[in-house]
Design a protein around this motif. Sequence first.
Motif, mmCIF file in Angstrom:
data_model
loop_
_atom_site.group_PDB
_atom_site.id
_atom_site.type_symbol
_atom_site.label_atom_id
_atom_site.label_comp_id
_atom_site.label_asym_id
_atom_site.label_seq_id
_atom_site.Cartn_x
_atom_site.Cartn_y
_atom_site.Cartn_z
ATOM 1 N N ILE A 120 0.888 -1.155 0.044
ATOM 2 C CA ILE A 120 0.055 0.045 0.038
ATOM 3 C C ILE A 120 0.780 1.263 -0.028
ATOM 4 O O ILE A 120 0.587 2.205 -0.724
ATOM 5 N N ASP A 121 1.904 1.212 0.815
ATOM 6 C CA ASP A 121 2.791 2.253 0.927
ATOM 7 C C ASP A 121 4.271 1.772 1.294
ATOM 8 O O ASP A 121 4.524 0.742 1.868
ATOM 9 N N ILE A 122 5.212 2.647 0.596
ATOM 10 C CA ILE A 122 6.728 2.017 0.955
ATOM 11 C C ILE A 122 7.375 3.384 0.799
ATOM 12 O O ILE A 122 7.242 4.228 0.133
ATOM 13 N N ASN A 123 8.485 3.505 1.810
ATOM 14 C CA ASN A 123 9.323 4.426 1.909
ATOM 15 C C ASN A 123 10.584 3.774 2.389
ATOM 16 O O ASN A 123 10.671 2.869 3.306
ATOM 17 N N GLN A 124 11.735 3.946 1.560
ATOM 18 C CA GLN A 124 12.881 3.600 1.938
ATOM 19 C C GLN A 124 14.168 4.622 1.713
ATOM 20 O O GLN A 124 13.850 5.863 0.764
ATOM 21 N N THR A 125 15.069 4.820 2.482
ATOM 22 C CA THR A 125 16.252 5.725 2.304
ATOM 23 C C THR A 125 17.460 4.944 2.480
ATOM 24 O O THR A 125 17.639 3.844 3.307
ATOM 25 N N VAL A 126 18.513 5.367 2.293
ATOM 26 C CA VAL A 126 20.004 5.144 2.493
ATOM 27 C C VAL A 126 20.591 6.351 2.916
ATOM 28 O O VAL A 126 20.608 7.522 2.492
ATOM 29 N N VAL A 127 21.495 6.111 4.338
ATOM 30 C CA VAL A 127 22.003 7.470 4.585
ATOM 31 C C VAL A 127 23.387 6.596 5.277
ATOM 32 O O VAL A 127 23.433 5.831 5.986
ATOM 33 N N GLN A 128 24.325 7.186 4.515
ATOM 34 C CA GLN A 128 25.789 6.745 4.756
ATOM 35 C C GLN A 128 25.724 5.073 4.910
ATOM 36 O O GLN A 128 26.524 4.639 5.312
ATOM 37 N N GLY A 129 25.158 4.539 3.519
ATOM 38 C CA GLY A 129 25.235 3.126 3.635
ATOM 39 C C GLY A 129 24.547 2.337 4.500
ATOM 40 O O GLY A 129 24.531 1.045 4.382
ATOM 41 N N LYS A 130 23.579 3.085 5.157
ATOM 42 C CA LYS A 130 22.615 2.283 6.343
ATOM 43 C C LYS A 130 21.330 2.328 5.405
ATOM 44 O O LYS A 130 20.739 3.438 5.069
#
Length: 151
Positions: free
Chosen positions: A93-103
């Motif tokens: 239904i919903d998706i959010n992803q992020t990458v912060v300094q390789g994490k």
Amino acid sequence: MANEELIYRITRAVYDRLGTTVDDTTVEQLVTDIYNQVRTTTNSASMMDRSAAQLDTGEGSSARMVISVFGLDHPGIVAGVSQILAGASCSIIDINQTVVQGKFAMVIIAETSRARESTAELKDRLRLEGEKLGVRIYAQREDLFNAMHRI
């Protein structure tokens, strides 16, 4: 009493009895079992009408899961989790992803009403996929997630 309020009260009672150091998975299982017992014994037409109305107010649904994924970023994480959900006939239904300094961090809200397996089985499959991918995957019914995070 609203579903979320009942789940909140049950969750609070479990934490009061077992303490705050108890494993969240254990609390979730106990709350789910107690809630299902209470719901079964008090299931009436008026409660069903109220439950349907509550789904529209954002209190959360037992037919949706909140899935959190954390770990070091690498190719295939989103694909691996998505394949598990697709294989179980769940919709994202919903998706959010992020990458912060390789994490890597991702949150998915998945519709599980047509799932071919139980919530527990789906959670186990996601956890095992996380181990293969080298990430941590946490999955919880949305209504329990919302109620537990009110505490």
